[in-house]
Scaffold this motif. Structure first.
Motif, PDB file in Angstrom:
ATOM      1  N   UNK A 108       0.817  -1.199   0.000  1.00  0.00           N
ATOM      2  CA  UNK A 108       0.000   0.000   0.000  1.00  0.00           C
ATOM      3  C   UNK A 108       0.848   1.244   0.000  1.00  0.00           C
ATOM      4  N   UNK A 109       0.182   2.385   0.207  1.00  0.00           N
ATOM      5  CA  UNK A 109       0.872   3.663   0.148  1.00  0.00           C
ATOM      6  C   UNK A 109       1.942   3.776   1.226  1.00  0.00           C
ATOM      7  N   UNK A 110       1.679   3.235   2.417  1.00  0.00           N
ATOM      8  CA  UNK A 110       2.669   3.308   3.493  1.00  0.00           C
ATOM      9  C   UNK A 110       3.937   2.555   3.115  1.00  0.00           C
ATOM     10  N   UNK A 111       3.756   1.419   2.446  1.00  0.00           N
ATOM     11  CA  UNK A 111       4.924   0.638   2.014  1.00  0.00           C
ATOM     12  C   UNK A 111       5.706   1.404   0.957  1.00  0.00           C
ATOM     13  N   UNK A 112       5.005   2.064   0.048  1.00  0.00           N
ATOM     14  CA  UNK A 112       5.682   2.850  -0.994  1.00  0.00           C
ATOM     15  C   UNK A 112       6.450   4.013  -0.386  1.00  0.00           C
ATOM     16  N   UNK A 113       5.832   4.692   0.575  1.00  0.00           N
ATOM     17  CA  UNK A 113       6.495   5.812   1.236  1.00  0.00           C
ATOM     18  C   UNK A 113       7.749   5.341   1.954  1.00  0.00           C
ATOM     19  N   UNK A 114       7.634   4.198   2.634  1.00  0.00           N
ATOM     20  CA  UNK A 114       8.784   3.655   3.372  1.00  0.00           C
ATOM     21  C   UNK A 114       9.933   3.325   2.420  1.00  0.00           C
ATOM     22  N   UNK A 115       9.611   2.623   1.334  1.00  0.00           N
ATOM     23  CA  UNK A 115      10.684   2.220   0.410  1.00  0.00           C
ATOM     24  C   UNK A 115      11.280   3.409  -0.311  1.00  0.00           C
ATOM     25  N   UNK A 116      10.467   4.418  -0.645  1.00  0.00           N
ATOM     26  CA  UNK A 116      11.007   5.643  -1.239  1.00  0.00           C
ATOM     27  C   UNK A 116      11.983   6.298  -0.268  1.00  0.00           C
ATOM     28  N   UNK A 117      11.581   6.381   0.993  1.00  0.00           N
ATOM     29  CA  UNK A 117      12.449   6.992   1.993  1.00  0.00           C
ATOM     30  C   UNK A 117      13.762   6.258   2.139  1.00  0.00           C
ATOM     31  N   UNK A 118      13.698   4.931   2.127  1.00  0.00           N
ATOM     32  CA  UNK A 118      14.920   4.141   2.271  1.00  0.00           C
ATOM     33  C   UNK A 118      15.814   4.276   1.042  1.00  0.00           C
ATOM     34  N   UNK A 119      15.226   4.279  -0.135  1.00  0.00           N
ATOM     35  CA  UNK A 119      16.026   4.476  -1.348  1.00  0.00           C
ATOM     36  C   UNK A 119      16.664   5.870  -1.362  1.00  0.00           C
ATOM     37  N   UNK A 120      15.907   6.882  -0.960  1.00  0.00           N
ATOM     38  CA  UNK A 120      16.430   8.246  -0.975  1.00  0.00           C
ATOM     39  C   UNK A 120      17.569   8.416   0.030  1.00  0.00           C
ATOM     40  N   UNK A 121      17.525   7.669   1.139  1.00  0.00           N
ATOM     41  CA  UNK A 121      18.653   7.703   2.081  1.00  0.00           C
ATOM     42  C   UNK A 121      19.923   7.229   1.385  1.00  0.00           C
ATOM     43  N   UNK A 122      19.831   6.136   0.649  1.00  0.00           N
ATOM     44  CA  UNK A 122      21.006   5.623  -0.061  1.00  0.00           C
ATOM     45  C   UNK A 122      21.453   6.591  -1.155  1.00  0.00           C
ATOM     46  N   UNK A 123      20.506   7.178  -1.879  1.00  0.00           N
ATOM     47  CA  UNK A 123      20.860   8.106  -2.948  1.00  0.00           C
ATOM     48  C   UNK A 123      21.544   9.356  -2.406  1.00  0.00           C
ATOM     49  N   UNK A 124      21.009   9.898  -1.316  1.00  0.00           N
ATOM     50  CA  UNK A 124      21.627  11.082  -0.721  1.00  0.00           C
ATOM     51  C   UNK A 124      22.995  10.767  -0.130  1.00  0.00           C
TER      52      UNK A 124
END
Length: 281
Positions: free
Chosen positions: A18-34
């Motif tokens: 769901x949306x919460x899972x998408x938000x979580x994975x986006x946040x985790x990916x963005x941590x690695x990207x930053x």
């Protein structure tokens, strides 16, 4: 492009969350990207001695998902709210450039610098250390965000973000030190049992008290303790709205202290660029 296998579970099983899972994975990916962006910026300084990148926080407006089937790209989102879309839709494809003219003379390219492969290799080597140290990406991403805020003069936000890194690192050192003090008595009871541990890491032991104790036990050097205490004071004056306006010098100290704590906790060294990203007005 970046792919973290641990973050792709739902996609691989064709069970989108769901949306919460998408938000979580986006946040985790963005941590690695930053984290990678910070290390790439550092590698450019270290290897090429040139502060080229205009480092800023990467958000989901800049990043985009690409889907592959049988090794071929079959779809992607367009980062329409970012300059990334310009290069995403045209800059990556040879057909977007006029024939008969060297690509380096194209208007999209002519003002850009070539990043030496040694810079990319250095950044990749440092990033491998991040991948092998789960949790380090969050501190590095927070530092990148804080550094980005400093570059545009948002000193208050930058200082608070840097303090969060330092505060978390102190808590980590405290837990590690308590573990080193713990032992088991002959009757099988531990010197620091659950109740005592809860007290020692609870609200009664403030970060100020903990940092003082760590300095007394020589876990923290006195010079670092003084920097931590100064930054803690800056942060408190911001939070309690004591008519304090942080300046560049205070913010640089906060960033430097956070950087030192990251190196102590994660053994990851880097060189932050403190140049501004502000034009004249």
């Amino acid at each position: 492009m970046l792919r973290i296998e641990a973050l792709e579970g739902h996609q691989e099983q064709d069970k989108p969350g769901g949306i919460e899972d998408s938000v979580r994975r986006w946040g985790e990916y963005l941590d690695f990207l930053n984290a990678f962006y910070l290390l790439l910026d550092s590698a450019m300084l270290e290897v090429a001695n040139f502060a080229y990148f205009n480092l800023h926080e990467i958000t989901n407006r800049d990043a985009f998902r690409v889907r592959y089937e049988d090794g071929k790209s079959v779809g992607e989102n367009i980062a329409t709210e970012s300059i990334a879309s310009v290069f995403q839709m045209g800059g990556r494809h040879l057909s977007s450039y006029p024939r008969g003219v060297p690509i380096e003379y194209d208007s999209k390219i002519i003002m850009r610098q070539v990043v030496p492969i040694e810079v990319v290799q250095r950044a990749s080597t440092m990033f491998a250390s991040v991948i092998s140290s789960p949790g380090s990406e969050k501190d590095l991403a927070s530092f990148a965000k804080g550094l980005g805020e400093y570059k545009v003069g948002n000193y208050e936000t930058s200082l608070v973000l840097a303090w969060f890194i330092t505060e978390g690192s102190i808590a980590h050192l405290w837990e590690r030190h308590l573990d080193s003090l713990n032992r088991e008595y002959e009757n099988g009871q531990k010197k620091i049992n659950r109740e005592r541990h809860a007290l020692l890491v609870g609200r009664d032991f403030t970060i100020s008290m903990v940092s003082n104790l760590l300095e007394l036990w020589d876990v923290l050097p006195n010079s670092l303790f003084k920097d931590i205490d100064a930054v803690r004071g800056f942060r408190n004056r911001i939070v309690h709205k004591l008519k304090y306006v942080p300046n560049a010098t205070d913010t640089q100290l906060a960033l430097k202290t956070a950087q030192v704590m990251i190196e102590r906790i994660w053994n990851i060294s880097y060189i932050p660029s403190l140049s501004y990203s502000v034009s004249g007005i």
